[in-house]
Write a protein that holds these residues in place. Structure first.
Motif, mmCIF file in Angstrom:
data_model
loop_
_atom_site.group_PDB
_atom_site.id
_atom_site.type_symbol
_atom_site.label_atom_id
_atom_site.label_comp_id
_atom_site.label_asym_id
_atom_site.label_seq_id
_atom_site.Cartn_x
_atom_site.Cartn_y
_atom_site.Cartn_z
ATOM 1 N N SER A 1 0.843 -1.197 0.000
ATOM 2 C CA SER A 1 0.000 0.000 0.000
ATOM 3 C C SER A 1 0.879 1.248 0.000
ATOM 4 O O SER A 1 2.034 1.213 0.415
ATOM 5 N N TYR A 2 0.302 2.332 -0.494
ATOM 6 C CA TYR A 2 1.042 3.589 -0.512
ATOM 7 C C TYR A 2 0.074 4.771 -0.562
ATOM 8 O O TYR A 2 -1.100 4.632 -0.880
ATOM 9 N N PHE A 3 0.611 5.933 -0.233
ATOM 10 C CA PHE A 3 -0.087 7.207 -0.345
ATOM 11 C C PHE A 3 0.545 7.932 -1.524
ATOM 12 O O PHE A 3 1.773 7.938 -1.677
ATOM 13 N N LEU B 1 -5.251 13.231 -4.304
ATOM 14 C CA LEU B 1 -4.648 12.491 -3.200
ATOM 15 C C LEU B 1 -5.225 11.091 -3.217
ATOM 16 O O LEU B 1 -6.433 10.919 -3.427
ATOM 17 N N MET B 2 -4.394 10.068 -2.984
ATOM 18 C CA MET B 2 -4.894 8.702 -3.045
ATOM 19 C C MET B 2 -4.150 7.814 -2.056
ATOM 20 O O MET B 2 -2.937 7.927 -1.904
ATOM 21 N N VAL B 3 -4.907 6.951 -1.385
ATOM 22 C CA VAL B 3 -4.341 5.870 -0.587
ATOM 23 C C VAL B 3 -4.747 4.588 -1.295
ATOM 24 O O VAL B 3 -5.931 4.346 -1.526
ATOM 25 N N PHE C 1 -8.658 4.727 -2.058
ATOM 26 C CA PHE C 1 -9.447 5.874 -1.618
ATOM 27 C C PHE C 1 -8.856 7.092 -2.301
ATOM 28 O O PHE C 1 -7.667 7.376 -2.162
ATOM 29 N N ARG C 2 -9.689 7.830 -3.090
ATOM 30 C CA ARG C 2 -9.213 8.991 -3.833
ATOM 31 C C ARG C 2 -9.953 10.247 -3.423
ATOM 32 O O ARG C 2 -11.159 10.218 -3.210
ATOM 33 N N ILE D 1 -14.281 5.761 -3.244
ATOM 34 C CA ILE D 1 -13.727 4.479 -2.813
ATOM 35 C C ILE D 1 -13.829 3.555 -4.012
ATOM 36 O O ILE D 1 -14.909 3.343 -4.557
ATOM 37 N N ASP D 2 -12.682 3.058 -4.473
ATOM 38 C CA ASP D 2 -12.615 2.213 -5.657
ATOM 39 C C ASP D 2 -12.172 0.811 -5.264
ATOM 40 O O ASP D 2 -11.226 0.647 -4.485
ATOM 41 N N PHE D 3 -12.812 -0.178 -5.835
ATOM 42 C CA PHE D 3 -12.467 -1.577 -5.595
ATOM 43 C C PHE D 3 -11.815 -2.126 -6.853
ATOM 44 O O PHE D 3 -12.379 -2.033 -7.943
ATOM 45 N N LYS D 4 -10.623 -2.685 -6.704
ATOM 46 C CA LYS D 4 -9.893 -3.201 -7.865
ATOM 47 C C LYS D 4 -10.536 -4.487 -8.361
ATOM 48 O O LYS D 4 -10.690 -5.447 -7.606
#
Length: 176
Positions: free
Chosen positions: A74-76, A108-110, A117-118, A140-143
């Motif tokens: 994970s990253y920001f 901004l995105m996590v 989360f964008r 909120i995006d689900f891959k």
């Protein structure tokens, strides 16, 4: 390059947009390999549709972005753009307008392995018509696949400080 498409509704009206956005060329900004970052040239094309106002824009400019690891998977990340809209074609009350002007964007995105989360904010101002747009959303995006996600967004859209819209959306984002 990314393709971001969203359809919003507040159950009385509709707003939709598709944006094709890319970094044409980039250079490393910080030499620290643990915090990859770059600066470069950006380009975007977007089409917006609503019950009240339709427009499309072509813009070219520069960007600065960085990814900060938060763990193994994970990253920001953040992306800041300053663009110039060299052509906006809009249709208001069945009349066509052609405009140009500045545009600024912040994303901004996590991101984790399965969920993103964008937060996104965009401001542009076009001459001739003297119109500004402010578009802000959280998503909120689900891959679904490695390069494709589907999500739910909340959009706040403002035109000239007079028309305010708040929409709920189903969104999709694809990295090409």
């Amino acid at each position: 390059f990314t393709l971001d498409a969203q359809v919003y509704t507040d159950f009385s009206s509709c707003f939709a947009f598709a944006e094709f956005e890319g970094h044409l060329y980039s250079w490393p900004f910080f030499q620290n390999t643990n915090l990859p970052s770059s600066i470069g040239i950006s380009m975007n094309y977007k089409v917006n549709y609503s019950n009240d106002f339709n427009y499309s824009t072509n813009a070219l400019g520069s960007f600065l972005c960085q990814k900060v690891p938060l763990g193994e998977e994970s990253y920001f990340s953040w992306n800041l753009e300053a663009n110039f809209i060299f052509l906006e074609a809009s249709k208001v009350a069945k009349k066509n307008y052609y405009n140009f002007g500045p545009e600024a964007k912040l994303t901004l995105m996590v991101e984790s392995r399965y969920v993103n989360f964008r937060c996104f904010s965009e401001f542009d101002y076009v001459f001739m018509q003297w119109i500004y747009h402010s578009k802000n959303f959280a998503s909120i995006d689900f891959k679904i696949l490695k390069n494709w996600s589907i999500g739910i967004s909340d959009l706040f859209w403002c035109i000239n400080g007079e028309s305010f819209y708040n929409f709920i959306s189903i969104s999709t984002k694809m990295i090409l």
